[in-house]
Design a protein around this motif. Structure first.
Motif, PDB file in Angstrom:
ATOM      1  N   ILE A  76       0.534  -0.862   0.210  1.00  0.00           N
ATOM      2  CA  ILE A  76      -0.313   0.077  -0.094  1.00  0.00           C
ATOM      3  C   ILE A  76       0.787   1.234  -0.303  1.00  0.00           C
ATOM      4  CG2 ILE A  76      -0.426  -0.138   2.780  1.00  0.00           C
ATOM      5  CD1 ILE A  76      -3.156   0.677   2.732  1.00  0.00           C
ATOM      6  N   ARG A  77       0.622   2.097  -0.812  1.00  0.00           N
ATOM      7  CA  ARG A  77       1.159   3.184  -0.999  1.00  0.00           C
ATOM      8  C   ARG A  77       0.314   3.960   0.767  1.00  0.00           C
ATOM      9  NH1 ARG A  77       4.330   5.935  -4.469  1.00  0.00           N
ATOM     10  NH2 ARG A  77       2.882   4.396  -6.376  1.00  0.00           N
ATOM     11  N   ILE A  78       1.547   5.172   1.374  1.00  0.00           N
ATOM     12  CA  ILE A  78       0.582   5.191   2.665  1.00  0.00           C
ATOM     13  C   ILE A  78       0.697   6.314   1.816  1.00  0.00           C
ATOM     14  CG2 ILE A  78       1.702   6.253   5.038  1.00  0.00           C
ATOM     15  CD1 ILE A  78       3.662   3.824   4.952  1.00  0.00           C
ATOM     16  N   ALA A  79      -0.065   7.391   2.883  1.00  0.00           N
ATOM     17  CA  ALA A  79      -1.094   8.817   2.487  1.00  0.00           C
ATOM     18  C   ALA A  79      -0.810   9.511   3.235  1.00  0.00           C
ATOM     19  CB  ALA A  79      -2.838   8.649   2.562  1.00  0.00           C
ATOM     20  N   ASP A  80      -0.424   9.023   4.482  1.00  0.00           N
ATOM     21  CA  ASP A  80      -0.340  10.046   5.900  1.00  0.00           C
ATOM     22  C   ASP A  80       0.436   9.601   6.537  1.00  0.00           C
ATOM     23  OD1 ASP A  80      -0.760  11.590   8.402  1.00  0.00           O
ATOM     24  OD2 ASP A  80      -2.310  11.507   8.429  1.00  0.00           O
ATOM     25  N   LYS A  81       1.513   9.325   6.631  1.00  0.00           N
ATOM     26  CA  LYS A  81       3.063   8.515   7.928  1.00  0.00           C
ATOM     27  C   LYS A  81       2.733   8.952   9.517  1.00  0.00           C
ATOM     28  CE  LYS A  81       6.602   7.169   5.166  1.00  0.00           C
ATOM     29  NZ  LYS A  81       8.303   7.303   5.554  1.00  0.00           N
ATOM     30  N   SER A  82       1.332  10.662   9.417  1.00  0.00           N
ATOM     31  CA  SER A  82       1.337  10.551  11.291  1.00  0.00           C
ATOM     32  C   SER A  82       0.188   9.378  11.350  1.00  0.00           C
ATOM     33  CB  SER A  82       0.726  11.581  10.789  1.00  0.00           C
ATOM     34  OG  SER A  82      -1.270  11.635  10.860  1.00  0.00           O
ATOM     35  N   GLU A  83      -0.345   7.823  11.005  1.00  0.00           N
ATOM     36  CA  GLU A  83      -0.884   7.312  11.372  1.00  0.00           C
ATOM     37  C   GLU A  83      -0.499   6.414  11.686  1.00  0.00           C
ATOM     38  OE1 GLU A  83      -5.116   7.712   7.953  1.00  0.00           O
ATOM     39  OE2 GLU A  83      -3.601   5.867   7.785  1.00  0.00           O
ATOM     40  N   LEU A  84       0.984   5.820  10.980  1.00  0.00           N
ATOM     41  CA  LEU A  84       1.638   4.873  12.010  1.00  0.00           C
ATOM     42  C   LEU A  84       2.232   4.808  13.408  1.00  0.00           C
ATOM     43  CD1 LEU A  84       4.620   5.473   9.130  1.00  0.00           C
ATOM     44  CD2 LEU A  84       2.835   3.758   9.405  1.00  0.00           C
ATOM     45  N   GLY A  85       2.073   6.619  13.897  1.00  0.00           N
ATOM     46  CA  GLY A  85       2.060   7.082  15.196  1.00  0.00           C
ATOM     47  C   GLY A  85       1.385   6.265  16.244  1.00  0.00           C
ATOM     48  N   GLY A  86       0.126   5.896  15.692  1.00  0.00           N
ATOM     49  CA  GLY A  86      -0.004   4.881  16.501  1.00  0.00           C
ATOM     50  C   GLY A  86      -0.059   2.949  16.518  1.00  0.00           C
ATOM     51  N   LEU A  87       0.563   2.730  16.131  1.00  0.00           N
ATOM     52  CA  LEU A  87       1.219   1.327  16.024  1.00  0.00           C
ATOM     53  C   LEU A  87       2.591   0.871  16.597  1.00  0.00           C
ATOM     54  CD1 LEU A  87       0.718   1.742  11.712  1.00  0.00           C
ATOM     55  CD2 LEU A  87      -0.323   0.064  13.619  1.00  0.00           C
ATOM     56  N   MET A  88       2.358  -0.302  16.869  1.00  0.00           N
ATOM     57  CA  MET A  88       3.588  -1.395  17.716  1.00  0.00           C
ATOM     58  C   MET A  88       4.401  -1.386  17.382  1.00  0.00           C
ATOM     59  SD  MET A  88       0.825  -4.138  20.669  1.00  0.00           S
ATOM     60  CE  MET A  88      -0.893  -3.668  19.431  1.00  0.00           C
ATOM     61  N   ASP A  89       5.978  -1.537  17.868  1.00  0.00           N
ATOM     62  CA  ASP A  89       7.024  -2.225  17.720  1.00  0.00           C
ATOM     63  C   ASP A  89       7.115  -3.410  18.095  1.00  0.00           C
ATOM     64  OD1 ASP A  89       8.397  -1.691  19.561  1.00  0.00           O
ATOM     65  OD2 ASP A  89       9.182  -0.382  19.835  1.00  0.00           O
ATOM     66  N   GLU A  90       8.233  -3.921  17.447  1.00  0.00           N
ATOM     67  CA  GLU A  90       7.740  -5.684  17.961  1.00  0.00           C
ATOM     68  C   GLU A  90       8.270  -6.044  19.111  1.00  0.00           C
ATOM     69  OE1 GLU A  90      11.088  -7.978  15.434  1.00  0.00           O
ATOM     70  OE2 GLU A  90      10.904  -9.531  17.377  1.00  0.00           O
ATOM     71  N   ALA A  91       8.649  -5.309  20.044  1.00  0.00           N
ATOM     72  CA  ALA A  91       8.831  -5.365  21.701  1.00  0.00           C
ATOM     73  C   ALA A  91       7.679  -4.753  22.322  1.00  0.00           C
ATOM     74  CB  ALA A  91       9.654  -4.387  21.880  1.00  0.00           C
ATOM     75  N   ALA A  92       6.204  -4.157  21.586  1.00  0.00           N
ATOM     76  CA  ALA A  92       5.102  -4.003  21.713  1.00  0.00           C
ATOM     77  C   ALA A  92       4.717  -4.536  21.734  1.00  0.00           C
ATOM     78  CB  ALA A  92       4.677  -2.578  21.205  1.00  0.00           C
ATOM     79  N   TYR A  93       4.327  -5.700  20.276  1.00  0.00           N
ATOM     80  CA  TYR A  93       3.437  -6.835  20.166  1.00  0.00           C
ATOM     81  C   TYR A  93       3.634  -7.698  21.251  1.00  0.00           C
ATOM     82  CZ  TYR A  93       1.010  -9.311  17.032  1.00  0.00           C
ATOM     83  OH  TYR A  93      -0.063 -10.508  16.633  1.00  0.00           O
TER      84      TYR A  93
END
Lengths: 382, 122
Positions: free
Chosen positions: B100-117
């Protein structure tokens, strides 16, 4: 279903510890904490049962004995015929038959197995219905029969082409039994009731064993390299491929045996003109369905694509528009066929083999064809 | 340089510039069991974050896969149509679902890194 129930309120079968020790993934089913699959997974468990042998815990099902007060088995058989449209009198000693409890509207209260054990009838009923079934039997048959709930017994199904050889090592009589033979036999020295039956479409056996001996017997059977433990997930995909009805899904209080395409299970003696025609709940409607046909019918469905069509999907006659003509009552992926299979109800006019239908899945109409059942040929030892 | 992030709904996305490759996690496939069918979004479709984008069917049940981020679908993994079981054998690599072509990079803010996941699924 009791999916939201607290785990602690769930009942456990005598094989519960065994399931946990084998890595069974436990889920609530009909009030019991049951293994839906083991580490091998549904696909492997399904295919293993078709190729070798699977061991299933079906102890959640109800086991009942009907003992005639007169001592004459025919009295018990005639009494049970007041509740089911099957010919129970004609079940020979050592034989078993598939039956349904019907209601006054001709609907099905439960489906069951009835065996003639010589001096009494032995019944196996569905887990979710067993309390209601027992009350139904007590309300209607207490004048002629003593009704015993055999709650202290487990039930193990051993299914598949290697079931006979596996059981033969523990029960010398097993190989001489034919499909639907049933009676008391010793298995590994334990006094059991054994029938040559099951609900997978495969040859196999159901073994009723005292609860205290159940784990020992199950472990002994599992010691055989051909035998693998199988969960409810594969049991469901196996019975679906076999075209067998699941109570509460494919049959219920709203479906008559004729609508459900179970005419084969109702013997001529109970139909119009038969020696003991009628006399069961809903006989008027059910016999009218036999005599004049029912307006709808259970059918088998094969899909063209690979997308499974699940229970609840609406069926349409056309690829776009129109009102639904029916509904899928069981559906999923058939591992032996490597393709989706389903069953459901449609108007009788649309029930002929090869009829093209469409199922609505996620807003799309997927093409289906009415197909013969069983989807996978059964291998019963007749 | 690729960064992999995770959603609480068990999707992973590997981010390379403004393109993200999306799939379901190994944890998700282990919970689903044997995957027998995967329905992928059409190339060119514009997805909104959290919208149902794909469907994974196991023998027993169908599960939605949600778009972890908004954007246009650039490519889908045809290998999954022929071999849905790839999801079980290689969920976080060969069995990617779509790019997917990312439309808005600010949406990445709520995602987890591997440790958090990992903590999320522990």
């Amino acid at each position: 279903m009791l999916a939201r129930d607290d785990k602690d309120s769930l009942k456990r079968t005598p094989l519960h510890d065994l399931h946990v020790s084998l890595g069974g993934k436990m889920v609530p089913f009909a009030g019991y904490d049951m293994p839906v699959q083991y580490p091998a997974g549904v696909l492997k468990e399904h295919l293993h049962t078709r190729k070798q042998a699977g061991l299933f815990d079906v102890s959640h099902m109800g086991q009942l004995a009907l003992r005639p007060k007169s001592g004459s088995i025919e009295d018990a058989a005639r009494a049970l015929e007041r509740l089911v449209p099957q010919d129970i009198v004609a079940i020979a000693p050592g034989r078993q038959r598939y039956a349904q409890f019907t209601n006054e509207d001709g609907g099905i209260l439960d489906d069951l197995m009835v065996a003639n054990f010589g001096d009494h009838l032995f019944l196996v009923v569905n887990a979710a219905c067993k309390d209601a079934d027992e009350a139904h039997l007590r309300a209607h048959l207490s004048d002629t029969c003593v009704i015993d709930s055999l709650a202290d017994r487990a039930l193990i199904a051993l299914q598949g082409p290697k079931a006979e050889s596996a059981l033969a090592k523990l029960c010398a009589e097993a190989p001489s039994m034919k499909f639907m033979d049933a009676g008391p036999h010793e298995v590994a020295g334990i006094k059991c009731f054994v029938s040559r039956s099951g609900y997978t479409g495969e040859d196999g056996f159901e073994i009723s064993v005292p609860a205290t001996d159940a784990e020992h017997l199950a472990r002994t059977l599992l010691d055989d390299p051909d035998v693998m433990p199988i969960g409810l997930g594969a049991r469901d995909s196996l019975r679906l491929e076999a075209g067998l009805c699941l109570y509460g899904h494919d049959i219920d209080t709203e479906t008559t045996p004729v609508e459900a395409a179970l005419e084969w299970s109702v013997q001529k003696s109970r139909r119009s003109g038969g020696a003991r025609a009628g006399g069961f709940p809903g006989a008027e409607k059910i016999l009218a369905h036999f005599d004049h046909g029912a307006s709808r019918r259970r059918i088998g469905l094969r899909a063209e694509g690979r997308a499974p069509v699940r229970e609840g999907a609406l069926l349409f006659a056309d690829s776009a528009g129109g009102e639904p003509v029916g509904k899928v009552t069981s559906g999923g992926f058939g591992p032996s066929l490597n393709a989706p299979v389903a069953m459901g109800y449609v108007p009788t006019a649309l029930s002929a083999l090869e009829t093209k239908l469409f199922a609505e899945v996620r807003g799309q109409r997927l093409p289906l064809t009415v197909a013969a059942m069983p989807f996978v040929k059964n291998t019963y030892k007749r | 340089m690729t960064t992999t992030l995770y959603t609480s709904d068990h999707e992973w996305l590997a981010i390379d510039g403004d393109v993200a490759t999306v799939g379901i996690t190994d944890y998700a496939q282990s919970q689903l069991g044997d995957v027998v069918f995967v329905e992928l979004p059409k190339v060119g479709r514009t997805l909104k974050k959290a919208e149902a984008a794909a469907v994974v069917e196991s023998v027993k049940a169908a599960s939605d896969v949600y778009a972890p981020i908004s954007g246009e679908v650039l490519e889908t993994n045809d290998a999954l149509a022929a071999e849905p079981a790839l999801v079980n054998s290689d969920a976080q690599a060969a069995a990617w679902f779509f790019k997917i072509r990312i439309a808005d990079k600010s949406e990445l803010g709520g995602l987890m890194d591997e440790a958090a996941y990992k903590a999320h699924t522990a």
